[in-house]
Design a protein around this motif. Structure first.
Motif, PDB file in Angstrom:
ATOM      1  N   ASN A 186       0.852  -1.181   0.000  1.00  0.00           N
ATOM      2  CA  ASN A 186       0.000   0.000   0.000  1.00  0.00           C
ATOM      3  C   ASN A 186       0.892   1.236   0.000  1.00  0.00           C
ATOM      4  O   ASN A 186       1.706   1.427   0.903  1.00  0.00           O
ATOM      5  CB  ASN A 186      -0.916   0.015   1.224  1.00  0.00           C
ATOM      6  N   TRP A 187       0.711   2.068  -1.005  1.00  0.00           N
ATOM      7  CA  TRP A 187       1.492   3.279  -1.171  1.00  0.00           C
ATOM      8  C   TRP A 187       0.584   4.489  -0.949  1.00  0.00           C
ATOM      9  O   TRP A 187      -0.514   4.544  -1.484  1.00  0.00           O
ATOM     10  CB  TRP A 187       2.084   3.332  -2.573  1.00  0.00           C
ATOM     11  N   ARG A 188       1.072   5.448  -0.164  1.00  0.00           N
ATOM     12  CA  ARG A 188       0.315   6.679   0.113  1.00  0.00           C
ATOM     13  C   ARG A 188       0.894   7.808  -0.730  1.00  0.00           C
ATOM     14  O   ARG A 188       2.112   8.002  -0.783  1.00  0.00           O
ATOM     15  CB  ARG A 188       0.396   7.023   1.601  1.00  0.00           C
ATOM     16  N   LEU A 189       0.015   8.545  -1.398  1.00  0.00           N
ATOM     17  CA  LEU A 189       0.446   9.625  -2.283  1.00  0.00           C
ATOM     18  C   LEU A 189       0.964  10.810  -1.478  1.00  0.00           C
ATOM     19  O   LEU A 189       0.277  11.319  -0.601  1.00  0.00           O
ATOM     20  CB  LEU A 189      -0.723  10.076  -3.172  1.00  0.00           C
ATOM     21  N   LEU A 190       2.173  11.257  -1.812  1.00  0.00           N
ATOM     22  CA  LEU A 190       2.750  12.442  -1.184  1.00  0.00           C
ATOM     23  C   LEU A 190       2.584  13.674  -2.065  1.00  0.00           C
ATOM     24  O   LEU A 190       2.412  14.784  -1.572  1.00  0.00           O
ATOM     25  CB  LEU A 190       4.245  12.234  -0.919  1.00  0.00           C
ATOM     26  N   TYR A 191       2.675  13.456  -3.400  1.00  0.00           N
ATOM     27  CA  TYR A 191       2.614  14.577  -4.340  1.00  0.00           C
ATOM     28  C   TYR A 191       2.197  14.070  -5.710  1.00  0.00           C
ATOM     29  O   TYR A 191       2.590  12.973  -6.116  1.00  0.00           O
ATOM     30  CB  TYR A 191       3.993  15.256  -4.461  1.00  0.00           C
ATOM     31  N   THR A 192       1.406  14.882  -6.416  1.00  0.00           N
ATOM     32  CA  THR A 192       1.062  14.562  -7.801  1.00  0.00           C
ATOM     33  C   THR A 192       0.801  15.834  -8.587  1.00  0.00           C
ATOM     34  O   THR A 192       0.474  16.880  -8.013  1.00  0.00           O
ATOM     35  CB  THR A 192      -0.162  13.629  -7.901  1.00  0.00           C
ATOM     36  N   THR A 193       0.927  15.709  -9.903  1.00  0.00           N
ATOM     37  CA  THR A 193       0.528  16.776 -10.814  1.00  0.00           C
ATOM     38  C   THR A 193      -0.779  16.398 -11.505  1.00  0.00           C
ATOM     39  O   THR A 193      -1.253  17.117 -12.376  1.00  0.00           O
ATOM     40  CB  THR A 193       1.609  17.018 -11.882  1.00  0.00           C
ATOM     41  N   SER A 194      -1.382  15.271 -11.124  1.00  0.00           N
ATOM     42  CA  SER A 194      -2.600  14.766 -11.767  1.00  0.00           C
ATOM     43  C   SER A 194      -3.810  15.636 -11.446  1.00  0.00           C
ATOM     44  O   SER A 194      -4.293  15.659 -10.315  1.00  0.00           O
ATOM     45  CB  SER A 194      -2.877  13.331 -11.311  1.00  0.00           C
ATOM     46  N   GLY A 195      -4.313  16.328 -12.462  1.00  0.00           N
ATOM     47  CA  GLY A 195      -5.511  17.136 -12.283  1.00  0.00           C
ATOM     48  C   GLY A 195      -6.712  16.289 -11.906  1.00  0.00           C
ATOM     49  O   GLY A 195      -7.562  16.709 -11.128  1.00  0.00           O
ATOM     50  N   GLY A 196      -6.783  15.083 -12.446  1.00  0.00           N
ATOM     51  CA  GLY A 196      -7.897  14.194 -12.134  1.00  0.00           C
ATOM     52  C   GLY A 196      -8.022  13.920 -10.646  1.00  0.00           C
ATOM     53  O   GLY A 196      -9.124  13.879 -10.102  1.00  0.00           O
ATOM     54  N   LEU A 197      -6.893  13.740  -9.974  1.00  0.00           N
ATOM     55  CA  LEU A 197      -6.922  13.510  -8.527  1.00  0.00           C
ATOM     56  C   LEU A 197      -7.116  14.813  -7.753  1.00  0.00           C
ATOM     57  O   LEU A 197      -7.940  14.892  -6.850  1.00  0.00           O
ATOM     58  CB  LEU A 197      -5.627  12.834  -8.065  1.00  0.00           C
ATOM     59  N   LEU A 198      -6.352  15.832  -8.114  1.00  0.00           N
ATOM     60  CA  LEU A 198      -6.408  17.080  -7.359  1.00  0.00           C
ATOM     61  C   LEU A 198      -7.753  17.783  -7.521  1.00  0.00           C
ATOM     62  O   LEU A 198      -8.193  18.493  -6.618  1.00  0.00           O
ATOM     63  CB  LEU A 198      -5.253  17.996  -7.780  1.00  0.00           C
ATOM     64  N   ASN A 199      -8.437  17.573  -8.635  1.00  0.00           N
ATOM     65  CA  ASN A 199      -9.731  18.222  -8.853  1.00  0.00           C
ATOM     66  C   ASN A 199     -10.834  17.671  -7.965  1.00  0.00           C
ATOM     67  O   ASN A 199     -11.882  18.312  -7.823  1.00  0.00           O
ATOM     68  CB  ASN A 199     -10.145  18.134 -10.331  1.00  0.00           C
ATOM     69  N   ILE A 200     -10.622  16.504  -7.358  1.00  0.00           N
ATOM     70  CA  ILE A 200     -11.619  15.990  -6.400  1.00  0.00           C
ATOM     71  C   ILE A 200     -11.809  17.013  -5.285  1.00  0.00           C
ATOM     72  O   ILE A 200     -12.908  17.215  -4.787  1.00  0.00           O
ATOM     73  CB  ILE A 200     -11.190  14.619  -5.826  1.00  0.00           C
ATOM     74  N   ASP A 201     -10.730  17.708  -4.936  1.00  0.00           N
ATOM     75  CA  ASP A 201     -10.778  18.700  -3.860  1.00  0.00           C
ATOM     76  C   ASP A 201     -11.595  19.935  -4.253  1.00  0.00           C
ATOM     77  O   ASP A 201     -12.030  20.681  -3.384  1.00  0.00           O
ATOM     78  CB  ASP A 201      -9.353  19.119  -3.478  1.00  0.00           C
ATOM     79  N   ALA A 202     -11.822  20.137  -5.543  1.00  0.00           N
ATOM     80  CA  ALA A 202     -12.543  21.322  -6.012  1.00  0.00           C
ATOM     81  C   ALA A 202     -14.058  21.169  -5.919  1.00  0.00           C
ATOM     82  O   ALA A 202     -14.786  22.135  -6.100  1.00  0.00           O
ATOM     83  CB  ALA A 202     -12.138  21.637  -7.456  1.00  0.00           C
TER      84      ALA A 202
END
Length: 193
Positions: A53-69
């Motif tokens: 199991n890997w936990r995300l520390l950083y990404t440039t993926s708009g698909g993931l970061l846009n969930i926060d929007a």
């Protein structure tokens, strides 16, 4: 050390949500320097390191970061859980908002090695819903329920993978840090959970 420089650069950036353009450039430069020193040049042939199991520390993926929007929602932890023996990957994003309405967005995929560092990814199933209704506790328990064939009181559907061209390169891998690059140009920095 290049690894600590990268970890320092991404600290406080909330997986990329708080990264300025200057931050992003510095982080990508630190990523590239670490990739040049990859201790596992053939990561697909090192399932003992990839698995887990890997936990995300950083990404440039708009698909993931846009969930926060989305209104009233905040992105919680994001996990990518690799089961190398079964050639499966589970992407799980925890979502928070109003009390008692914590959610989960997950996608299950199968992967096929294409080279010593690239896998083709075929998304198979998506499950989204309230953590309480699904009975979500941890990524490992959730994956176990999926593997046992459980159906969930959630938005739960199969994904048609016929025309998918997704791939993922693992460009750095050691005992506790993994860097990957996706076919849409996204960068992912993850730590073993």
């Amino acid at each position: 050390m290049k690894k600590s420089a990268l970890l320092e650069a991404i600290a406080g950036k909330n997986r990329g949500l708080l990264a300025t353009e200057t931050d992003k450039q510095a982080i990508l430069a630190a990523v590239a320097q670490l990739e040049d020193r990859n201790p596992t040049p053939r990561p697909i042939e090192a399932p003992e390191l990839l698995d887990g199991n890997w936990r995300l520390l950083y990404t440039t993926s708009g698909g993931l970061l846009n969930i926060d929007a989305l209104p009233l929602l905040k992105l919680g932890q994001i996990y990518q859980c690799i089961r190398a023996k079964e050639a499966k990957v589970y992407n799980i994003a925890e979502v928070y908002g109003l009390p008692y309405l914590e959610g989960i967005v997950s996608v299950t995929a199968r992967f096929t090695p294409l080279s010593e560092r690239r896998v083709q990814v075929q998304f198979q199933r998506s499950i989204s819903g309230l953590q309480r209704l699904i009975g979500y506790q941890t990524p490992s328990e959730f994956i176990e329920q999926i593997e046992m064939g459980k159906t969930f009181p959630a938005i739960d559907f199969n994904i048609n993978s016929e025309n998918q061209q997704a791939w993922l390169d693992t460009t750095y891998l050691d005992n506790d840090l993994r860097i990957s690059r996706g076919n849409q140009g996204s960068v992912f920095v993850l730590t073993k959970a």
